[in-house]
Design a protein around this motif. Structure first.
Motif, PDB file in Angstrom:
ATOM      1  N   LEU A  94       0.815  -1.224   0.000  1.00 61.02           N
ATOM      2  CA  LEU A  94       0.000   0.000   0.000  1.00 61.02           C
ATOM      3  C   LEU A  94       0.846   1.271   0.000  1.00 61.02           C
ATOM      4  O   LEU A  94       0.347   2.354   0.299  1.00 61.02           O
ATOM      5  CB  LEU A  94      -0.941  -0.023   1.220  1.00 61.02           C
ATOM      6  CG  LEU A  94      -1.819  -1.289   1.313  1.00 61.02           C
ATOM      7  CD1 LEU A  94      -2.708  -1.235   2.552  1.00 61.02           C
ATOM      8  CD2 LEU A  94      -2.666  -1.447   0.054  1.00 61.02           C
ATOM      9  N   LEU A  97      -0.374   4.343  -1.603  1.00 55.92           N
ATOM     10  CA  LEU A  97      -1.575   4.948  -1.028  1.00 55.92           C
ATOM     11  C   LEU A  97      -1.283   5.679   0.277  1.00 55.92           C
ATOM     12  O   LEU A  97      -2.182   6.219   0.905  1.00 55.92           O
ATOM     13  CB  LEU A  97      -2.647   3.882  -0.786  1.00 55.92           C
ATOM     14  CG  LEU A  97      -3.062   3.094  -2.026  1.00 55.92           C
ATOM     15  CD1 LEU A  97      -4.223   2.174  -1.706  1.00 55.92           C
ATOM     16  CD2 LEU A  97      -3.430   4.036  -3.172  1.00 55.92           C
ATOM     17  N   LEU A 109      -7.766   4.267  -0.644  1.00 53.67           N
ATOM     18  CA  LEU A 109      -7.738   3.019   0.119  1.00 53.67           C
ATOM     19  C   LEU A 109      -9.051   2.246  -0.013  1.00 53.67           C
ATOM     20  O   LEU A 109      -9.064   1.023   0.037  1.00 53.67           O
ATOM     21  CB  LEU A 109      -7.486   3.332   1.594  1.00 53.67           C
ATOM     22  CG  LEU A 109      -6.024   3.397   2.042  1.00 53.67           C
ATOM     23  CD1 LEU A 109      -5.919   4.051   3.403  1.00 53.67           C
ATOM     24  CD2 LEU A 109      -5.408   2.005   2.063  1.00 53.67           C
ATOM     25  N   ALA A 132      -3.314   2.427   6.055  1.00 54.71           N
ATOM     26  CA  ALA A 132      -4.604   1.745   6.126  1.00 54.71           C
ATOM     27  C   ALA A 132      -5.061   1.630   7.573  1.00 54.71           C
ATOM     28  O   ALA A 132      -6.237   1.842   7.889  1.00 54.71           O
ATOM     29  CB  ALA A 132      -4.487   0.359   5.489  1.00 54.71           C
TER      30      ALA A 132
END
Ligand code: ADP
Ligand code: MG
Length: 179
Positions: A94, A97, A109, A132
């Motif tokens: 991730l 992101l 996300l 996240a």
């Protein structure tokens, strides 16, 4: 290893002396993974997250390349654990992101499908999970793996179990001496 009565989160630390040792450690974890498990890999660029994830995939009998999901965000595989159970594996990265991750201004996300990957049908292995987690995508239980550079060919991995993921710590402790 068991959770202690005062609620202290159980943890173990392992030092690997070569990339192949980090892969082998991941492989041992992969043998024990089941659908519903979440493994969060935290550490700087080059800490060994992808090597460890490749080991997990190997431990699930996944043959062939396990490329870094830096651009795809999520790669999916069909694995089988040591008990012979089918384990759909999702390997996520991730980084793009994260705020400051060089991505599309924090990215989206919501579109990655984390609730699905954390929902019980998958075993999810996540590189760069911090953003996240901050955004509220917190799995009900998970194994946190903090990887750190400990020299040119050495890495330190600290495993902390949250909730029922303590089972995975058990899987690692029995075999750490052989790494
Ligand atoms: P990340 O996904 O955390 O960015 P990678 O697994 O892609 O990290 O890369 C780790 C790098 O560190 C590789 O270049 C690897 O050869 C090197 N390395 C050196 N020692 C180790 C070790 N003990 N375990 C894992 N990687 C190591
Ligand atoms: Mg990586």
């Amino acid at each position: 290893m068991r959770p202690v009565a005062d609620g202290t989160t159980p943890a173990i630390t392992v030092r690997t002396l070569a990339p192949a040792e980090t892969v082998r450690l991941g492989e041992r974890l992969g043998h024990a993974l089941r659908a519903g498990d979440v493994v969060l890999l935290r550490g700087d660029l080059g800490a060994g997250k992808t090597h460890f994830a490749r080991g997990i995939a190997a431990g699930l009998g996944i043959a062939g390349p396990v490329p870094s999901p830096t651009f795809t965000l999520a790669n999916e595989y069909h694995g089988t654990n040591a008990a012979g159970e089918a384990v759909p594996l999702a390997h996520l990265d991730l980084y793009r992101l994260m705020d400051g991750g060089g991505g599309e201004s924090g990215g989206d996300l919501d579109s990655v499908g984390l609730p699905d990957y954390f929902g019980g049908e998958w075993a999810a292995v996540v590189e760069w999970p911090e953003g996240a987690m901050l955004a509220g995508f917190v799995p009900p239980s998970y194994l946190d793996v903090a990887l750190a550079d400990a020299g040119e060919t050495e890495r330190q991995l600290t495993f902390t179990a949250h909730g029922v993921a303590v089972r995975l710590l058990d899987a690692l402790t029995g075999e750490v001496g052989e790494v």
